[in-house]
Design a protein around this motif. Sequence first.
Motif, PDB file in Angstrom:
ATOM      1  N   LEU A   6       0.811  -1.235   0.000  1.00  0.00           N
ATOM      2  CA  LEU A   6       0.000   0.000   0.000  1.00  0.00           C
ATOM      3  C   LEU A   6       0.835   1.271   0.000  1.00  0.00           C
ATOM      4  O   LEU A   6       0.280   2.366  -0.058  1.00  0.00           O
ATOM      5  CB  LEU A   6      -0.919   0.024   1.236  1.00  0.00           C
ATOM      6  CG  LEU A   6      -1.830  -1.184   1.441  1.00  0.00           C
ATOM      7  CD1 LEU A   6      -2.694  -0.969   2.685  1.00  0.00           C
ATOM      8  CD2 LEU A   6      -2.705  -1.442   0.222  1.00  0.00           C
ATOM      9  N   HIS A   7       2.143   1.139   0.110  1.00  0.00           N
ATOM     10  CA  HIS A   7       2.982   2.340   0.224  1.00  0.00           C
ATOM     11  C   HIS A   7       4.261   2.126  -0.570  1.00  0.00           C
ATOM     12  O   HIS A   7       5.227   1.535  -0.090  1.00  0.00           O
ATOM     13  CB  HIS A   7       3.283   2.594   1.717  1.00  0.00           C
ATOM     14  CG  HIS A   7       4.112   3.810   1.990  1.00  0.00           C
ATOM     15  ND1 HIS A   7       4.207   4.371   3.251  1.00  0.00           N
ATOM     16  CD2 HIS A   7       4.905   4.575   1.201  1.00  0.00           C
ATOM     17  CE1 HIS A   7       5.012   5.424   3.210  1.00  0.00           C
ATOM     18  NE2 HIS A   7       5.461   5.559   1.976  1.00  0.00           N
ATOM     19  N   VAL A   8       4.216   2.582  -1.818  1.00  0.00           N
ATOM     20  CA  VAL A   8       5.403   2.516  -2.680  1.00  0.00           C
ATOM     21  C   VAL A   8       5.331   3.714  -3.627  1.00  0.00           C
ATOM     22  O   VAL A   8       4.273   4.036  -4.164  1.00  0.00           O
ATOM     23  CB  VAL A   8       5.473   1.162  -3.422  1.00  0.00           C
ATOM     24  CG1 VAL A   8       4.251   0.910  -4.287  1.00  0.00           C
ATOM     25  CG2 VAL A   8       6.747   1.028  -4.249  1.00  0.00           C
ATOM     26  N   HIS A   9       6.450   4.417  -3.741  1.00  0.00           N
ATOM     27  CA  HIS A   9       6.537   5.554  -4.663  1.00  0.00           C
ATOM     28  C   HIS A   9       7.134   5.026  -5.956  1.00  0.00           C
ATOM     29  O   HIS A   9       8.226   4.443  -5.926  1.00  0.00           O
ATOM     30  CB  HIS A   9       7.450   6.647  -4.085  1.00  0.00           C
ATOM     31  CG  HIS A   9       7.006   7.131  -2.727  1.00  0.00           C
ATOM     32  ND1 HIS A   9       6.356   8.324  -2.551  1.00  0.00           N
ATOM     33  CD2 HIS A   9       7.116   6.575  -1.497  1.00  0.00           C
ATOM     34  CE1 HIS A   9       6.090   8.487  -1.263  1.00  0.00           C
ATOM     35  NE2 HIS A   9       6.535   7.435  -0.587  1.00  0.00           N
ATOM     36  N   ILE A  10       6.475   5.251  -7.080  1.00  0.00           N
ATOM     37  CA  ILE A  10       7.002   4.689  -8.326  1.00  0.00           C
ATOM     38  C   ILE A  10       8.424   5.189  -8.584  1.00  0.00           C
ATOM     39  O   ILE A  10       9.278   4.435  -9.064  1.00  0.00           O
ATOM     40  CB  ILE A  10       6.052   4.933  -9.530  1.00  0.00           C
ATOM     41  CG1 ILE A  10       6.458   4.053 -10.715  1.00  0.00           C
ATOM     42  CG2 ILE A  10       5.993   6.399  -9.940  1.00  0.00           C
ATOM     43  CD1 ILE A  10       6.418   2.563 -10.490  1.00  0.00           C
ATOM     44  N   ALA A 187      -1.959  10.184   3.878  1.00  0.00           N
ATOM     45  CA  ALA A 187      -0.877  11.176   3.952  1.00  0.00           C
ATOM     46  C   ALA A 187       0.282  10.587   4.744  1.00  0.00           C
ATOM     47  O   ALA A 187       0.073   9.811   5.682  1.00  0.00           O
ATOM     48  CB  ALA A 187      -1.354  12.464   4.641  1.00  0.00           C
ATOM     49  N   HIS A 188       1.507  10.966   4.345  1.00  0.00           N
ATOM     50  CA  HIS A 188       2.660  10.633   5.173  1.00  0.00           C
ATOM     51  C   HIS A 188       2.570  11.451   6.459  1.00  0.00           C
ATOM     52  O   HIS A 188       2.301  12.665   6.406  1.00  0.00           O
ATOM     53  CB  HIS A 188       3.957  11.014   4.464  1.00  0.00           C
ATOM     54  CG  HIS A 188       4.377  10.063   3.385  1.00  0.00           C
ATOM     55  ND1 HIS A 188       3.579   9.723   2.334  1.00  0.00           N
ATOM     56  CD2 HIS A 188       5.548   9.386   3.203  1.00  0.00           C
ATOM     57  CE1 HIS A 188       4.228   8.868   1.543  1.00  0.00           C
ATOM     58  NE2 HIS A 188       5.426   8.652   2.041  1.00  0.00           N
ATOM     59  N   ALA A 189       2.799  10.816   7.579  1.00  0.00           N
ATOM     60  CA  ALA A 189       2.822  11.538   8.864  1.00  0.00           C
ATOM     61  C   ALA A 189       3.485  10.661   9.912  1.00  0.00           C
ATOM     62  O   ALA A 189       3.383   9.427   9.858  1.00  0.00           O
ATOM     63  CB  ALA A 189       1.407  11.892   9.313  1.00  0.00           C
ATOM     64  N   ASP A 211       0.508   7.047   6.167  1.00  0.00           N
ATOM     65  CA  ASP A 211       1.736   6.455   5.637  1.00  0.00           C
ATOM     66  C   ASP A 211       2.861   6.667   6.661  1.00  0.00           C
ATOM     67  O   ASP A 211       3.104   7.798   7.086  1.00  0.00           O
ATOM     68  CB  ASP A 211       2.063   7.077   4.283  1.00  0.00           C
ATOM     69  CG  ASP A 211       0.992   6.717   3.257  1.00  0.00           C
ATOM     70  OD1 ASP A 211       0.608   5.520   3.216  1.00  0.00           O
ATOM     71  OD2 ASP A 211       0.513   7.607   2.524  1.00  0.00           O
ATOM     72  N   HIS A 212       3.491   5.594   7.061  1.00  0.00           N
ATOM     73  CA  HIS A 212       4.468   5.518   8.163  1.00  0.00           C
ATOM     74  C   HIS A 212       3.710   5.535   9.497  1.00  0.00           C
ATOM     75  O   HIS A 212       3.214   4.513   9.922  1.00  0.00           O
ATOM     76  CB  HIS A 212       5.524   6.626   8.104  1.00  0.00           C
ATOM     77  CG  HIS A 212       6.445   6.512   6.929  1.00  0.00           C
ATOM     78  ND1 HIS A 212       7.319   5.468   6.769  1.00  0.00           N
ATOM     79  CD2 HIS A 212       6.616   7.318   5.849  1.00  0.00           C
ATOM     80  CE1 HIS A 212       7.998   5.632   5.643  1.00  0.00           C
ATOM     81  NE2 HIS A 212       7.587   6.744   5.060  1.00  0.00           N
ATOM     82  N   GLY A 213       3.677   6.688  10.173  1.00  0.00           N
ATOM     83  CA  GLY A 213       2.923   6.755  11.431  1.00  0.00           C
ATOM     84  C   GLY A 213       3.595   6.133  12.634  1.00  0.00           C
ATOM     85  O   GLY A 213       3.002   6.049  13.714  1.00  0.00           O
ATOM     86  N   SER A 268       7.343  -1.279   1.142  1.00  0.00           N
ATOM     87  CA  SER A 268       8.753  -1.065   0.784  1.00  0.00           C
ATOM     88  C   SER A 268       9.123   0.405   0.590  1.00  0.00           C
ATOM     89  O   SER A 268      10.304   0.735   0.594  1.00  0.00           O
ATOM     90  CB  SER A 268       9.097  -1.855  -0.481  1.00  0.00           C
ATOM     91  OG  SER A 268       8.439  -1.315  -1.612  1.00  0.00           O
ATOM     92  N   ASP A 269       8.147   1.309   0.376  1.00  0.00           N
ATOM     93  CA  ASP A 269       8.386   2.749   0.240  1.00  0.00           C
ATOM     94  C   ASP A 269       9.155   3.095  -1.033  1.00  0.00           C
ATOM     95  O   ASP A 269       8.553   3.529  -2.012  1.00  0.00           O
ATOM     96  CB  ASP A 269       9.102   3.288   1.495  1.00  0.00           C
ATOM     97  CG  ASP A 269       8.859   4.778   1.738  1.00  0.00           C
ATOM     98  OD1 ASP A 269       8.055   5.384   1.017  1.00  0.00           O
ATOM     99  OD2 ASP A 269       9.481   5.323   2.676  1.00  0.00           O
ATOM    100  N   ASP A 270      10.476   2.903  -1.009  1.00  0.00           N
ATOM    101  CA  ASP A 270      11.341   3.216  -2.161  1.00  0.00           C
ATOM    102  C   ASP A 270      12.348   2.072  -2.288  1.00  0.00           C
ATOM    103  O   ASP A 270      13.511   2.210  -1.891  1.00  0.00           O
ATOM    104  CB  ASP A 270      12.059   4.557  -1.916  1.00  0.00           C
ATOM    105  CG  ASP A 270      11.068   5.690  -1.699  1.00  0.00           C
ATOM    106  OD1 ASP A 270      10.480   6.155  -2.692  1.00  0.00           O
ATOM    107  OD2 ASP A 270      10.857   6.080  -0.537  1.00  0.00           O
TER     108      ASP A 270
HETATM  109 ZN    ZN Z   1       6.704   7.070   1.434  1.00  0.00          ZN
END
Ligand code: ZN
Length: 331
Positions: A6-10, A187-189, A211-213, A268-270
Amino acid sequence: MPKAELHVHIDGTLQPSRLLDRAAKHGVDIPYRSVEDVENAYDFDNLQSFLDLYYLGTGVIRDEEDFYLLMLDYLSACREQHITHTEIMVEPQSYLPNGVALETLMSGFQRAIDEAKAGWGQSVVLILSLLRHLPEADGIEVLEQAHSTYSDRFVAIGLASAEVGHPPDGFAGLYARARSLGYRATAHAGEEGPAAFVTDSLDLLGVERIDHGVRSADDPALIARLARERIPLTVCPLSNVKLKVFENMTDHNILELLDAGVRVTVNSDDPTYFGGFLNDNFIALHEDLKLSREQATRLNRNAFEASFLPEDVKAALLADLDRYLLEHPVR
Ligand code: ZN
Ligand code: HPA
């Protein structure tokens, strides 16, 4: 297991070899000559030091083929890793200032997504991620532009980039507009920012997911609220260690959050910048935090449940997971 991410930046999936070959193709001057040079640069002190390299990477992605290959490389990794559903953040503000048209980016991405859907049944949701180091008005402009042509492609909006100095309360207008247009919201926070940014993202932006948290842990009342309201956290373990949110993986609080009843997920994020795709994150948790199969299954089920998919599609993917688990019982 079939998994959801659910959290990956292309942009965070750009392979070092692609960075080099795209830079050569477009004559963009970068300070690296080999894959090894690029990999040596993946040594970060904090979020900003990573973002500097990340935005250098976006500078070499310019035409339809570049966007196609970027997306296809990641979706091919999803196939290998058995990530059957992925929710990908797309950040047009990284490209538009380079003279890239939104249409170029979207047509390259869509061509790869169509191939992956037809090829192996890949499920994909796109999140329009706006950058918080830029003015809110800029984000609203990109939202309106994307909405006018691609309202059927983007399911949600998100907020990324430097958290410290760019609090959520500056983006209430953007989120109100997006929600009025029918978009879901995340939102990232609480990555580098304080727990209060998580609370404010929920209360002032109306997000459904964080996102994160991970820094929510500094506020016990917030943890109780996250658990009570079943608010998902998209946690990124390898990212957090690479960006020094936690010194070592053994210090990571993901299992404490899970034990507290928070709906946490693994992401995985990035992945190319942080040393691993989704499976590598699960493996690191297993090696350093003794993540059990039962816990891994719970985290992964949370991800399917917390997805922005329509309920019938979500139910079908959860049924696939259940079928797999019946055939491969947790010992
Ligand atoms: Zn991220
Ligand atoms: N935090 C904020 N912005 C980002 C990140 C992150 O972890 N990854 C890519 N953009």
